[in-house]
Design a protein around this motif. Structure first.
Motif, PDB file in Angstrom:
ATOM      1  N   GLY A 157      57.791  51.786  99.904  1.00  8.65           N
ATOM      2  CA  GLY A 157      57.134  50.496  99.767  1.00  8.65           C
ATOM      3  C   GLY A 157      57.857  49.722  98.546  1.00  8.65           C
ATOM      4  N   ASN A 158      58.164  50.244  97.530  1.00 14.21           N
ATOM      5  CA  ASN A 158      59.046  49.552  96.550  1.00 14.21           C
ATOM      6  C   ASN A 158      60.268  48.926  97.166  1.00 14.21           C
ATOM      7  OD1 ASN A 158      56.793  50.322  94.688  1.00 14.21           O
ATOM      8  ND2 ASN A 158      58.435  52.132  93.810  1.00 14.21           N
ATOM      9  N   ILE A 159      60.811  49.810  97.750  1.00 11.44           N
ATOM     10  CA  ILE A 159      62.114  48.821  98.233  1.00 11.44           C
ATOM     11  C   ILE A 159      61.687  47.867  99.150  1.00 11.44           C
ATOM     12  CG2 ILE A 159      64.239  49.114  99.732  1.00 11.44           C
ATOM     13  CD1 ILE A 159      64.659  52.021  98.403  1.00 11.44           C
ATOM     14  N   ALA A 160      60.907  47.930 100.210  1.00  9.09           N
ATOM     15  CA  ALA A 160      60.479  46.950 101.059  1.00  9.09           C
ATOM     16  C   ALA A 160      59.901  45.553 100.176  1.00  9.09           C
ATOM     17  CB  ALA A 160      59.665  47.417 102.125  1.00  9.09           C
ATOM     18  N   ARG A 178      70.532  36.482 101.657  1.00 10.26           N
ATOM     19  CA  ARG A 178      71.642  37.235 102.346  1.00 10.26           C
ATOM     20  C   ARG A 178      71.370  38.691 102.861  1.00 10.26           C
ATOM     21  NH1 ARG A 178      76.668  37.248  98.047  1.00 10.26           N
ATOM     22  NH2 ARG A 178      77.485  38.150  99.743  1.00 10.26           N
ATOM     23  N   HIS A 179      70.817  38.419 103.826  1.00 10.26           N
ATOM     24  CA  HIS A 179      69.863  39.613 104.413  1.00 10.26           C
ATOM     25  C   HIS A 179      70.844  40.836 104.790  1.00 10.26           C
ATOM     26  CE1 HIS A 179      66.361  36.776 105.410  1.00 10.26           C
ATOM     27  NE2 HIS A 179      67.336  36.212 105.799  1.00 10.26           N
ATOM     28  N   GLY A 180      71.927  40.634 105.126  1.00 11.17           N
ATOM     29  CA  GLY A 180      72.644  41.824 105.338  1.00 11.17           C
ATOM     30  C   GLY A 180      73.101  42.524 104.153  1.00 11.17           C
ATOM     31  N   SER A 181      73.865  41.835 103.256  1.00 11.12           N
ATOM     32  CA  SER A 181      74.044  42.626 101.973  1.00 11.12           C
ATOM     33  C   SER A 181      72.961  42.952 101.386  1.00 11.12           C
ATOM     34  CB  SER A 181      74.844  41.814 101.036  1.00 11.12           C
ATOM     35  OG  SER A 181      73.939  40.532 100.754  1.00 11.12           O
ATOM     36  N   THR A 182      71.807  42.382 101.352  1.00 11.15           N
ATOM     37  CA  THR A 182      70.430  42.856 100.464  1.00 11.15           C
ATOM     38  C   THR A 182      70.010  44.361 101.322  1.00 11.15           C
ATOM     39  OG1 THR A 182      70.056  40.469  99.915  1.00 11.15           O
ATOM     40  CG2 THR A 182      68.287  42.315  99.821  1.00 11.15           C
ATOM     41  N   LEU A 186      69.869  47.912  99.406  1.00 13.77           N
ATOM     42  CA  LEU A 186      68.728  48.544  99.257  1.00 13.77           C
ATOM     43  C   LEU A 186      68.692  49.906 100.097  1.00 13.77           C
ATOM     44  CD1 LEU A 186      66.165  45.658  99.536  1.00 13.77           C
ATOM     45  CD2 LEU A 186      66.950  47.058  97.550  1.00 13.77           C
ATOM     46  N   LEU A 187      69.144  49.922 101.066  1.00 16.53           N
ATOM     47  CA  LEU A 187      69.459  51.239 102.030  1.00 16.53           C
ATOM     48  C   LEU A 187      70.203  52.285 101.086  1.00 16.53           C
ATOM     49  CD1 LEU A 187      69.950  50.086 105.578  1.00 16.53           C
ATOM     50  CD2 LEU A 187      67.856  51.832 104.772  1.00 16.53           C
ATOM     51  N   LEU A 188      71.196  51.729 100.616  1.00 16.38           N
ATOM     52  CA  LEU A 188      72.124  52.639  99.786  1.00 16.38           C
ATOM     53  C   LEU A 188      71.546  53.297  98.591  1.00 16.38           C
ATOM     54  CD1 LEU A 188      74.858  53.789  99.502  1.00 16.38           C
ATOM     55  CD2 LEU A 188      75.757  51.645  98.282  1.00 16.38           C
ATOM     56  N   CYS A 189      70.737  52.381  97.719  1.00 19.33           N
ATOM     57  CA  CYS A 189      69.915  52.638  96.722  1.00 19.33           C
ATOM     58  C   CYS A 189      68.863  53.888  97.013  1.00 19.33           C
ATOM     59  CB  CYS A 189      69.026  51.699  96.056  1.00 19.33           C
ATOM     60  SG  CYS A 189      70.268  50.464  95.232  1.00 19.33           S
ATOM     61  N   SER A 190      68.224  53.574  98.169  1.00 19.28           N
ATOM     62  CA  SER A 190      66.983  54.455  98.694  1.00 19.28           C
ATOM     63  C   SER A 190      67.815  55.997  99.187  1.00 19.28           C
ATOM     64  CB  SER A 190      66.453  53.857  99.932  1.00 19.28           C
ATOM     65  OG  SER A 190      65.628  55.053 100.640  1.00 19.28           O
ATOM     66  N   LEU A 191      69.142  55.862  99.674  1.00 16.26           N
ATOM     67  CA  LEU A 191      69.665  57.078 100.000  1.00 16.26           C
ATOM     68  C   LEU A 191      69.984  58.004  99.000  1.00 16.26           C
ATOM     69  CD1 LEU A 191      70.924  58.664 102.159  1.00 16.26           C
ATOM     70  CD2 LEU A 191      72.928  57.324 102.181  1.00 16.26           C
ATOM     71  N   ILE A 192      70.519  57.095  97.912  1.00 18.42           N
ATOM     72  CA  ILE A 192      71.176  57.923  96.594  1.00 18.42           C
ATOM     73  C   ILE A 192      69.879  58.645  96.095  1.00 18.42           C
ATOM     74  CG2 ILE A 192      72.141  57.608  94.525  1.00 18.42           C
ATOM     75  CD1 ILE A 192      73.906  55.489  95.717  1.00 18.42           C
ATOM     76  N   THR A 193      69.068  57.539  95.672  1.00 18.84           N
ATOM     77  CA  THR A 193      67.657  58.196  95.271  1.00 18.84           C
ATOM     78  C   THR A 193      67.046  59.408  95.834  1.00 18.84           C
ATOM     79  OG1 THR A 193      67.195  56.005  94.502  1.00 18.84           O
ATOM     80  CG2 THR A 193      65.357  57.551  94.377  1.00 18.84           C
ATOM     81  N   HIS A 194      66.892  59.440  97.093  1.00 23.72           N
ATOM     82  CA  HIS A 194      66.338  60.534  97.891  1.00 23.72           C
ATOM     83  C   HIS A 194      67.059  61.809  97.620  1.00 23.72           C
ATOM     84  CE1 HIS A 194      62.811  58.767  99.647  1.00 23.72           C
ATOM     85  NE2 HIS A 194      63.448  57.661  99.976  1.00 23.72           N
ATOM     86  N   VAL A 195      68.571  61.550  97.785  1.00 21.87           N
ATOM     87  CA  VAL A 195      69.593  62.670  97.828  1.00 21.87           C
ATOM     88  C   VAL A 195      69.301  63.401  96.294  1.00 21.87           C
ATOM     89  CG1 VAL A 195      71.809  63.522  97.564  1.00 21.87           C
ATOM     90  CG2 VAL A 195      71.219  61.620  99.475  1.00 21.87           C
TER      91      VAL A 195
END
Length: 274
Positions: A157-160, A178-182, A186-195
């Motif tokens: 919810g925070n990332i979205a 800039r939708h693609g880079s954003t 955000l996906l990369l930040c989420s992945l690192i946080t969850h791992v």
């Protein structure tokens, strides 16, 4: 036993539940309103984009503060129910005054007029998430699996919310996001946080429940949740803007509720399969 439990729920219990609900929602809403305004002003003063700061802080701290308010009002209702009922009546008596203040401000009038639909729909999705959680509590018991749920639901919810706020700000300014880079960032930040959090949980609780198969399933589930929420955030924000609705007021309830629903369903599913 079920009939006895139903008979045990009488007027006193009903007053307790209503008092806790009303007083908690009033105090939590009041706190979050002031806190949001404070974070926004401080961010502007320090030249920080509030879209990247205010949403995650308000949502995360809001959950914690709400739990504290629930605990406090529940304790008050059990020890001094008349005081809790008096506070409930005071909150209800303040509603017309609050409604008048909101209606007099052009910036909040639109929310007061059109903001009920996303809130009610969001509550429906949150109730559905609660049903999933109640059915899957046995599968999440032990091994630290339940500790993953707040991160999965709140993080998505925070990332979205960050993406929706940035997109909404760009629309208000007449610019382009800039939708693609954003989305990639955000996906990369989420992945690192969850791992990182998954590894920490496995180190604390052991790898009996959090094995390699479940870890992979959790990473895939969290990435899928965030990707779906980011897609919906873009679609809903653009849809609200084309209908002359402020995306900041009409999109966030959908995203946070859908994050709870998807996160709970995916985590329970992963725990069931693996």
């Amino acid at each position: 036993e079920e009939a006895g439990a139903r008979q045990a729920f009488g007027v006193t219990e009903a007053l307790c539940v209503v008092s806790v609900s009303v007083v908690t929602s009033f105090l939590a809403g009041l706190f979050q309103g002031f806190f949001t305004a404070y974070i926004t002003v401080v961010s502007f003063d320090r030249h920080i984009d509030p879209d990247n700061v205010a949403g995650p802080l308000v949502v995360s701290l809001g959950d914690t503060v709400t739990v504290l308010f629930i605990a406090g009002t529940t304790l008050l209702a059990h020890r001094a129910l008349p005081v809790a009922v008096a506070l409930t009546l005071l909150c209800l008596a303040l509603l017309p005054w609050c409604q008048r203040l909101a209606w007099e401000q052009p910036t909040t009038r639109d929310t007061l007029r059109h903001g009920w639909t996303p809130i009610l729909v969001g509550l429906a999705f949150s109730c559905a998430a609660g049903i999933f959680l109640e059915e899957g509590m046995e599968r999440l018991a032990g091994g630290g699996l339940a500790s993953l749920l707040p991160l999965l639901n709140g993080g998505g919810g925070n990332i979205a919310g960050i993406y929706s706020s940035r997109y909404s700000t760009a629309l208000h300014k007449g610019g382009r996001e800039r939708h693609g880079s954003t989305v990639t960032s955000l996906l990369l930040c989420s992945l690192i946080t969850h791992v990182v959090f998954l590894g920490t949980t496995a180190a604390v609780y052991g790898t009996e429940r959090i094995g390699l198969a479940f870890a992979l399933a959790y990473v895939v589930a969290s990435s899928l949740q965030v990707y779906v929420l980011l897609l919906l955030a873009g679609v809903l924000t653009r849809h609200a803007w084309t209908r002359d609705l402020d995306p900041d007021n009409h999109v966030m309830p959908y995203l946070t509720a859908l994050s709870d629903f998807l996160g709970t369903a995916l985590l329970v599913g992963a725990a069931t399969v693996f």
